[in-house]
Write a protein that holds these residues in place. Structure first.
Motif, PDB file in Angstrom:
ATOM      1  N   LEU A  74       0.830  -1.204   0.000  1.00 34.68           N
ATOM      2  CA  LEU A  74       0.000   0.000   0.000  1.00 34.68           C
ATOM      3  C   LEU A  74       0.866   1.256   0.000  1.00 34.68           C
ATOM      4  O   LEU A  74       0.556   2.235  -0.686  1.00 34.68           O
ATOM      5  N   THR A  78       0.782   4.310  -2.724  1.00 30.68           N
ATOM      6  CA  THR A  78       0.610   5.690  -2.278  1.00 30.68           C
ATOM      7  C   THR A  78       1.752   6.573  -2.780  1.00 30.68           C
ATOM      8  O   THR A  78       1.525   7.696  -3.258  1.00 30.68           O
ATOM      9  N   ALA A  81       1.284   7.204  -6.449  1.00 35.92           N
ATOM     10  CA  ALA A  81       0.182   8.148  -6.677  1.00 35.92           C
ATOM     11  C   ALA A  81       0.617   9.583  -6.362  1.00 35.92           C
ATOM     12  O   ALA A  81       0.276  10.526  -7.084  1.00 35.92           O
ATOM     13  N   LEU A 101      -6.713  -1.559  -3.870  1.00 30.08           N
ATOM     14  CA  LEU A 101      -7.386  -0.299  -4.164  1.00 30.08           C
ATOM     15  C   LEU A 101      -8.780  -0.251  -3.553  1.00 30.08           C
ATOM     16  O   LEU A 101      -9.199   0.780  -3.026  1.00 30.08           O
ATOM     17  N   HIS A 104      -8.635  -0.207   0.459  1.00 27.52           N
ATOM     18  CA  HIS A 104      -8.005   0.985   1.048  1.00 27.52           C
ATOM     19  C   HIS A 104      -8.413   2.247   0.296  1.00 27.52           C
ATOM     20  O   HIS A 104      -7.657   3.216   0.243  1.00 27.52           O
ATOM     21  N   GLU A 107      -8.169   5.625   2.208  1.00 30.65           N
ATOM     22  CA  GLU A 107      -6.805   6.149   2.377  1.00 30.65           C
ATOM     23  C   GLU A 107      -6.230   6.690   1.070  1.00 30.65           C
ATOM     24  O   GLU A 107      -5.433   7.640   1.071  1.00 30.65           O
ATOM     25  N   LEU A 108      -6.636   6.088  -0.042  1.00 28.89           N
ATOM     26  CA  LEU A 108      -6.064   6.460  -1.331  1.00 28.89           C
ATOM     27  C   LEU A 108      -6.843   7.549  -2.054  1.00 28.89           C
ATOM     28  O   LEU A 108      -6.337   8.138  -3.021  1.00 28.89           O
ATOM     29  N   SER A 109      -8.060   7.827  -1.620  1.00 31.61           N
ATOM     30  CA  SER A 109      -8.922   8.776  -2.329  1.00 31.61           C
ATOM     31  C   SER A 109      -8.349  10.184  -2.461  1.00 31.61           C
ATOM     32  O   SER A 109      -8.684  10.886  -3.423  1.00 31.61           O
ATOM     33  N   TYR A 111      -5.529  10.871  -3.485  1.00 32.66           N
ATOM     34  CA  TYR A 111      -4.594  10.838  -4.604  1.00 32.66           C
ATOM     35  C   TYR A 111      -5.167  10.187  -5.860  1.00 32.66           C
ATOM     36  O   TYR A 111      -4.670  10.446  -6.956  1.00 32.66           O
TER      37      TYR A 111
END
Length: 409
Positions: A74, A78, A81, A101, A104, A107-109, A111
């Motif tokens: 992850l 990140t 991204a 994706l 998580h 957490e990734l939204s 980026y």
């Protein structure tokens, strides 16, 4: 005709595991890059075929094996991204990336622009046992399947289903970290069954649908929120590598309204959102399409499919994630060939190349060769050479051993 994509919104190709010779990632770079969308890709090194494409805006070198702890994988996604510099549309190119994706997304939204797929769904679809359960729950035909762990249970399940059977690694991540079999394998008897298993880990034992009474089909699609179909394509697989069931090396786009409806309705029922590649076998014995695999990400041969409006599944995803409508239209007639693997299949099986529907030559899509982007094909040729020699040597050795046995008998 080409769709109007938002060129201000870049794309990040997300990958987990080591597979530098990926023509799906190259296909994404070419498809979106030709329309002016900046494409960034996670790559193993700067000399992979995708990294050398003229249509790639940036190669983000983030090698992985897929066996790393989830938090490290992850962190790699990140970091990639963030390196893009602005929020981008994420395109997963393997099952493990699709799972990460989805699980998580929160957490990734900041980026990444991600499809709102239910967090647990990609993992369940990529798990062969989980997929079988979903098929049974929603009335979708599938080959009989059982999960087995350990040699005793494996033998018992295979005897119950009856030989020959197909063996598959059961779950994402496990196939990379502790594979039970090297790849999807058909075994004819108990001796072959025990020889094929690398470890005592969980394996899926699946009913074998005989090639002489079945056809291989697939659907590639992109769904919006709630499973609403945005683009649905159907095609026929004619050859694969390995020859007894592997990656597609020859295929043709053939519109099949029954199959398109089956795939779209299944995605709607389970609420799937994003791109997907579904493998089916049409069982001529009972006239039913049976779902064999559901890959919750872009498929390797997705560039086989495009509509008259210039829409493929990754273009549909970009349009949807940037708030633009997806133009609708029928799919084009064309075919797809992975030249070097098709040659290996022909040599290994001692057969001529499979006949594809007669289509204009300009309709052919090649996995690697492209007049406007030649470097990836050259890079692939260099990497492929050693593999080809090794495979052909093993095939020749097996044929020689078989001939000796026949003469001795």
């Amino acid at each position: 005709m080409q769709p109007e994509l938002d060129r201000e919104v870049p794309v990040l190709l997300v990958k987990t595991g080591h597979y530098p010779q990926s023509y799906s990632t190259l296909g994404v770079a070419r498809s979106l890059g030709r329309l002016g969308v900046p494409v960034h890709a996670m790559v193993e090194d700067r000399y992979t075929p995708t990294a050398l494409s003229r249509y790639l805006a940036r190669a983000v070198v983030r090698p992985s094996t897929g066996r790393e702890p989830p938090e490290k994988l992850l962190a790699g996604i990140t970091a990639a991204a963030r390196a893009v510099g602005r929020r981008s549309v994420a395109v997963a190119t393997d099952d493990e990336s699709a799972v990460l994706l989805a699980e998580h997304a929160a957490e990734l939204s900041p980026y990444l622009l991600l499809p709102p797929v239910p967090a647990a769904l990609p993992r369940r679809l990529a798990d062969k046992g989980g997929l079988y359960g979903l098929c049974r729950a929603h009335g979708v035909a599938a080959p009989q399947s059982r999960a087995a762990e350990g040699k005793e249970e494996l033998v018992a399940v295979a005897r119950e289903l009856g030989y020959p059977v197909v063996l598959k690694n059961l779950a994402p991540f496990a196939r990379l970290s502790r594979p039970a079999v090297g790849h999807t394998t058909m075994v004819a008897d108990e001796t072959a069954l025990l020889a094929a298993c690398l470890a005592d880990g969980a394996v899926l034992v699946q009913e074998y649908l005989p090639a002489e009474s079945a056809q291989d089909w697939f659907t590639h699609l992109c769904c919006g929120p709630g499973g609403t179909p945005l683009a649905v394509f159907t095609g026929r697989k004619y050859r694969s590598w390995p020859p007894d069931g592997g990656v597609t090396v020859r295929a043709a786009a053939e519109f099949n309204p029954e199959l398109a409806s089956l795939a779209a309705e299944f995605c709607r029922r389970i609420g799937y959102c994003g791109t997907a590649d579904l493998d089916w076998r049409f069982d001529l014995r009972d006239g039913r399409y049976k779902l064999v695999d559901f890959n919750p990400r872009v498929g390797a041969q997705f560039r086989l499919f495009e509509t008259v409006c210039g829409v493929d599944v990754v273009r549909a995803l970009h349009l949807d994630r940037t708030g633009r409508p997806v133009p609708q239209g029928p799919q084009l007639e064309r075919d797809f060939v992975v030249g070097q693997l098709d040659l290996m299949t022909s040599v290994a099986s001692r057969s001529l190349p499979a006949r594809l529907p007669r289509l204009p030559r300009r309709s052919r899509q090649r996995a690697w060769l492209s007049a406007d982007d030649p470097l990836p094909a050259l890079a692939e040729a260099g990497r492929f050479g050693g593999r080809a020699v090794a495979h052909l040597a093993r095939a020749a050795g097996a044929q020689a051993r078989a001939a000796l046995i026949r003469r001795a008998a």
